[in-house]
Design a protein around this motif. Structure first.
Motif, PDB file in Angstrom:
ATOM      1  N   ASP A 149      -0.870  -4.351  18.886  1.00 36.65           N
ATOM      2  CA  ASP A 149       0.252  -3.403  18.701  1.00 36.65           C
ATOM      3  C   ASP A 149       1.435  -4.115  18.062  1.00 36.65           C
ATOM      4  OD1 ASP A 149      -1.136  -1.359  19.838  1.00 36.65           O
ATOM      5  OD2 ASP A 149      -0.140  -1.450  21.793  1.00 36.65           O
ATOM      6  N   ALA A 150       1.724  -5.322  18.562  1.00 38.16           N
ATOM      7  CA  ALA A 150       2.851  -6.092  18.013  1.00 38.16           C
ATOM      8  C   ALA A 150       2.581  -6.428  16.539  1.00 38.16           C
ATOM      9  CB  ALA A 150       3.067  -7.362  18.829  1.00 38.16           C
ATOM     10  N   LEU A 151       1.323  -6.763  16.253  1.00 35.21           N
ATOM     11  CA  LEU A 151       0.937  -7.075  14.868  1.00 35.21           C
ATOM     12  C   LEU A 151       1.186  -5.880  13.942  1.00 35.21           C
ATOM     13  CD1 LEU A 151      -1.228  -8.957  12.989  1.00 35.21           C
ATOM     14  CD2 LEU A 151      -2.613  -6.980  13.495  1.00 35.21           C
ATOM     15  N   TYR A 152       0.715  -4.708  14.375  1.00 31.86           N
ATOM     16  CA  TYR A 152       0.857  -3.520  13.520  1.00 31.86           C
ATOM     17  C   TYR A 152       2.330  -3.130  13.352  1.00 31.86           C
ATOM     18  CZ  TYR A 152      -4.207  -2.898  13.384  1.00 31.86           C
ATOM     19  OH  TYR A 152      -5.545  -3.082  13.151  1.00 31.86           O
ATOM     20  N   THR A 153       3.150  -3.356  14.396  1.00 33.47           N
ATOM     21  CA  THR A 153       4.593  -3.093  14.273  1.00 33.47           C
ATOM     22  C   THR A 153       5.165  -3.943  13.142  1.00 33.47           C
ATOM     23  OG1 THR A 153       4.715  -2.664  16.632  1.00 33.47           O
ATOM     24  CG2 THR A 153       6.785  -3.206  15.550  1.00 33.47           C
ATOM     25  N   GLY A 154       4.785  -5.212  13.130  1.00 33.68           N
ATOM     26  CA  GLY A 154       5.258  -6.110  12.073  1.00 33.68           C
ATOM     27  C   GLY A 154       4.756  -5.682  10.699  1.00 33.68           C
ATOM     28  N   LEU A 155       3.490  -5.293  10.653  1.00 36.09           N
ATOM     29  CA  LEU A 155       2.906  -4.872   9.367  1.00 36.09           C
ATOM     30  C   LEU A 155       3.637  -3.669   8.792  1.00 36.09           C
ATOM     31  CD1 LEU A 155      -0.977  -5.004   9.761  1.00 36.09           C
ATOM     32  CD2 LEU A 155       0.457  -6.293   8.186  1.00 36.09           C
ATOM     33  N   ASP A 156       3.967  -2.708   9.663  1.00 40.30           N
ATOM     34  CA  ASP A 156       4.661  -1.501   9.192  1.00 40.30           C
ATOM     35  C   ASP A 156       5.993  -1.858   8.534  1.00 40.30           C
ATOM     36  OD1 ASP A 156       2.639   0.120  10.002  1.00 40.30           O
ATOM     37  OD2 ASP A 156       3.594   0.762  11.878  1.00 40.30           O
ATOM     38  N   ILE A 157       6.645  -2.883   9.062  1.00 37.90           N
ATOM     39  CA  ILE A 157       7.947  -3.276   8.490  1.00 37.90           C
ATOM     40  C   ILE A 157       7.754  -4.062   7.193  1.00 37.90           C
ATOM     41  CG2 ILE A 157      10.021  -4.693   8.901  1.00 37.90           C
ATOM     42  CD1 ILE A 157       9.533  -4.081  11.957  1.00 37.90           C
ATOM     43  N   LEU A 158       6.772  -4.970   7.187  1.00 38.45           N
ATOM     44  CA  LEU A 158       6.634  -5.878   6.046  1.00 38.45           C
ATOM     45  C   LEU A 158       5.910  -5.242   4.851  1.00 38.45           C
ATOM     46  CD1 LEU A 158       5.682  -9.125   8.010  1.00 38.45           C
ATOM     47  CD2 LEU A 158       7.883  -8.638   6.931  1.00 38.45           C
ATOM     48  N   ARG A 159       4.914  -4.417   5.149  1.00 36.19           N
ATOM     49  CA  ARG A 159       4.034  -3.913   4.083  1.00 36.19           C
ATOM     50  C   ARG A 159       4.775  -3.277   2.895  1.00 36.19           C
ATOM     51  NH1 ARG A 159      -1.371  -1.112   5.469  1.00 36.19           N
ATOM     52  NH2 ARG A 159      -0.190  -0.563   7.321  1.00 36.19           N
ATOM     53  N   PRO A 160       5.779  -2.394   3.133  1.00 36.18           N
ATOM     54  CA  PRO A 160       6.449  -1.780   1.972  1.00 36.18           C
ATOM     55  C   PRO A 160       7.170  -2.783   1.079  1.00 36.18           C
ATOM     56  CG  PRO A 160       7.064  -0.690   4.047  1.00 36.18           C
ATOM     57  CD  PRO A 160       6.300  -1.914   4.411  1.00 36.18           C
ATOM     58  N   HIS A 161       7.381  -4.001   1.581  1.00 35.20           N
ATOM     59  CA  HIS A 161       8.131  -4.998   0.805  1.00 35.20           C
ATOM     60  C   HIS A 161       7.222  -5.998   0.088  1.00 35.20           C
ATOM     61  CE1 HIS A 161      11.932  -3.631   2.471  1.00 35.20           C
ATOM     62  NE2 HIS A 161      11.231  -3.397   3.569  1.00 35.20           N
ATOM     63  N   ILE A 162       5.916  -5.833   0.243  1.00 34.57           N
ATOM     64  CA  ILE A 162       5.001  -6.756  -0.419  1.00 34.57           C
ATOM     65  C   ILE A 162       4.919  -6.388  -1.893  1.00 34.57           C
ATOM     66  CG2 ILE A 162       2.601  -7.503  -0.566  1.00 34.57           C
ATOM     67  CD1 ILE A 162       2.466  -7.241   2.478  1.00 34.57           C
ATOM     68  N   LYS A 163       5.198  -7.389  -2.736  1.00 36.76           N
ATOM     69  CA  LYS A 163       5.199  -7.126  -4.187  1.00 36.76           C
ATOM     70  C   LYS A 163       3.762  -7.155  -4.698  1.00 36.76           C
ATOM     71  CE  LYS A 163       9.444  -9.718  -4.650  1.00 36.76           C
ATOM     72  NZ  LYS A 163       9.299 -10.674  -3.542  1.00 36.76           N
ATOM     73  N   SER A 164       3.414  -6.157  -5.489  1.00 39.54           N
ATOM     74  CA  SER A 164       2.053  -6.198  -6.035  1.00 39.54           C
ATOM     75  C   SER A 164       2.098  -6.619  -7.502  1.00 39.54           C
ATOM     76  CB  SER A 164       1.367  -4.845  -5.882  1.00 39.54           C
ATOM     77  OG  SER A 164       1.950  -3.937  -6.758  1.00 39.54           O
ATOM     78  N   ASN A 165       0.973  -7.112  -7.962  1.00 43.61           N
ATOM     79  CA  ASN A 165       0.829  -7.614  -9.316  1.00 43.61           C
ATOM     80  C   ASN A 165       0.523  -6.438 -10.233  1.00 43.61           C
ATOM     81  OD1 ASN A 165       0.769  -9.760 -10.929  1.00 43.61           O
ATOM     82  ND2 ASN A 165      -0.881 -10.813  -9.826  1.00 43.61           N
ATOM     83  N   SER A 166       1.533  -5.747 -10.735  1.00 44.85           N
ATOM     84  CA  SER A 166       1.246  -4.462 -11.366  1.00 44.85           C
ATOM     85  C   SER A 166       0.901  -4.563 -12.856  1.00 44.85           C
ATOM     86  CB  SER A 166       2.424  -3.514 -11.169  1.00 44.85           C
ATOM     87  OG  SER A 166       3.585  -4.155 -11.604  1.00 44.85           O
ATOM     88  N   ASP A 167       1.033  -5.765 -13.471  1.00 47.30           N
ATOM     89  CA  ASP A 167       0.784  -5.865 -14.905  1.00 47.30           C
ATOM     90  C   ASP A 167      -0.706  -5.714 -15.240  1.00 47.30           C
ATOM     91  OD1 ASP A 167       3.278  -6.680 -14.512  1.00 47.30           O
ATOM     92  OD2 ASP A 167       3.002  -8.757 -15.170  1.00 47.30           O
ATOM     93  N   GLU A 168      -1.545  -6.368 -14.401  1.00 44.94           N
ATOM     94  CA  GLU A 168      -2.974  -6.347 -14.713  1.00 44.94           C
ATOM     95  C   GLU A 168      -3.583  -4.988 -14.392  1.00 44.94           C
ATOM     96  OE1 GLU A 168      -4.980  -9.254 -12.383  1.00 44.94           O
ATOM     97  OE2 GLU A 168      -3.387 -10.716 -12.690  1.00 44.94           O
ATOM     98  N   LYS A 169      -4.770  -4.737 -15.006  1.00 47.97           N
ATOM     99  CA  LYS A 169      -5.521  -3.553 -14.601  1.00 47.97           C
ATOM    100  C   LYS A 169      -5.918  -3.764 -13.144  1.00 47.97           C
ATOM    101  CE  LYS A 169      -9.895  -1.220 -15.491  1.00 47.97           C
ATOM    102  NZ  LYS A 169     -10.529  -1.605 -14.227  1.00 47.97           N
ATOM    103  N   LYS A 170      -5.688  -2.735 -12.337  1.00 49.74           N
ATOM    104  CA  LYS A 170      -5.922  -2.943 -10.911  1.00 49.74           C
ATOM    105  C   LYS A 170      -7.414  -3.056 -10.603  1.00 49.74           C
ATOM    106  CE  LYS A 170      -1.688  -1.234  -9.148  1.00 49.74           C
ATOM    107  NZ  LYS A 170      -0.976  -1.005  -7.943  1.00 49.74           N
TER     108      LYS A 170
END
Ligand code: B12
Length: 219
Positions: free
Chosen positions: A74-95
């Motif tokens: 539960d503590a892990l998922y709480t952290g994930l919910d906060i961090l996930r929207p801030h993870i930068k993705s590599n958007s230049d390449e074809k996904k």
């Protein structure tokens, strides 16, 4: 920008707070990580994932039992919910695309979810089939999505024996797709003997292994 010492202090704090099942502290620390400009992907891989790997060890050593494990998750998922929207993705390449799921007969999905997040963080499109996934579902999802990689997770010596059959079914339907496997009871040797193209023993390594596996297959 946080100094190296400050980054370490916060990441260690998240690691300890998960192990201590302290959701409030995880919330506070993850928000501070974002406020102080620390890379969210780094916080997930070094803080959350490593903490949960440690929780698995504590369980194995009979220091933690199922209730503690679930509180840590539960503590892990709480952290994930906060961090996930801030993870930068590599958007230049074809996904690139990944299908992931825990194999038939197995309901463990904490590790699978961490692996999924690492791929999402790296900019992949992830099709998550969930847990206890019937083998044919992987074949059907591949026919629908034409993904680059299929990742199978198993946490039990009993369920992992379904993997060679799953790999054979997937490859018979689409010989070009790369299949990787992972989960605590597996090793690279077992993965090879099952006919898998790749293996990683933790979520942090999984994306790198997937990219290397694709390069190996192209050659
Ligand atoms: C948490 C847990 C549970 C939770 C699961 C909650 C959930 N939503 O996942 C609950 C309480 C529900 C549970 C239930 C059961 N469990 Co359980 N469980 C565990 C436990 C303690 C930790 C697993 C975990 O989450 N670890 C933390 C995560 C982060 O680590 P991980 O999963 O290994 O994942 C990492 C790597 O392996 C890797 N990885 C994982 N998947 C993949 C996939 C790919 C492609 C790649 C590259 C990498 C990768 O990356 C992850 C992150 O770094 C383990 C013991 C252990 N120490 O592993 C037992 C364990 C797996 N459970 C076990 C058992 C027996 C059961 C039950 C059958 C118990 C019962 N009698 O009812 C049931 C399962 C029923 C079923 N049909 O599946 C046994 C399995 C024994 C065996 N045969 O091998 C274990 C080993 C405990 C033990 N020592 O006996 N369990």
């Amino acid at each position: 920008m946080a100094t190296r010492e400050r980054t370490k202090e916060l990441i260690d704090g998240i690691y300890n707070a998960i192990i201590e099942m302290d959701e409030d502290a995880v919330t506070e620390l993850c928000k501070t990580v974002i406020d102080e400009g620390i890379d969210a992907y780094y916080a997930v891989s070094e803080g959350l994932t490593k903490a949960m790997d440690r929780v698995g060890e504590l369980y194995t050593n009979n220091e933690y039992f199922v209730p503690e494990l679930l509180l840590c998750a539960d503590a892990l998922y709480t952290g994930l919910d906060i961090l996930r929207p801030h993870i930068k993705s590599n958007s230049d390449e074809k996904k690139k695309q990944l299908i992931i799921g825990t194999i038939e007969g197995d309901i463990h999905d904490i590790g699978k979810n961490l692996v999924k997040i690492m791929f999402e963080a790296a900019g992949w499109v992830v099709h998550d089939l969930g847990k206890d996934v019937m083998l044919q579902r992987f074949v059907e999802e591949q026919a629908r999505t034409h993904s680059d990689v299929i990742a199978l997770s198993a946490l039990m010596t009993t369920s992992m024996t379904a993997m060679p059959k799953a790999i054979a079914m997937i490859k018979a339907a689409d010989p070009d797709v790369a299949v990787m496997v992972g989960g605590a009871p597996l090793t690279r040797d077992i993965a090879v003997s099952y006919g898998a193209d790749g293996y990683a023993d933790n979520a942090g390594e999984a994306v790198r292994e997937a990219n290397e596996m694709l390069k190996r297959i192209m050659k």
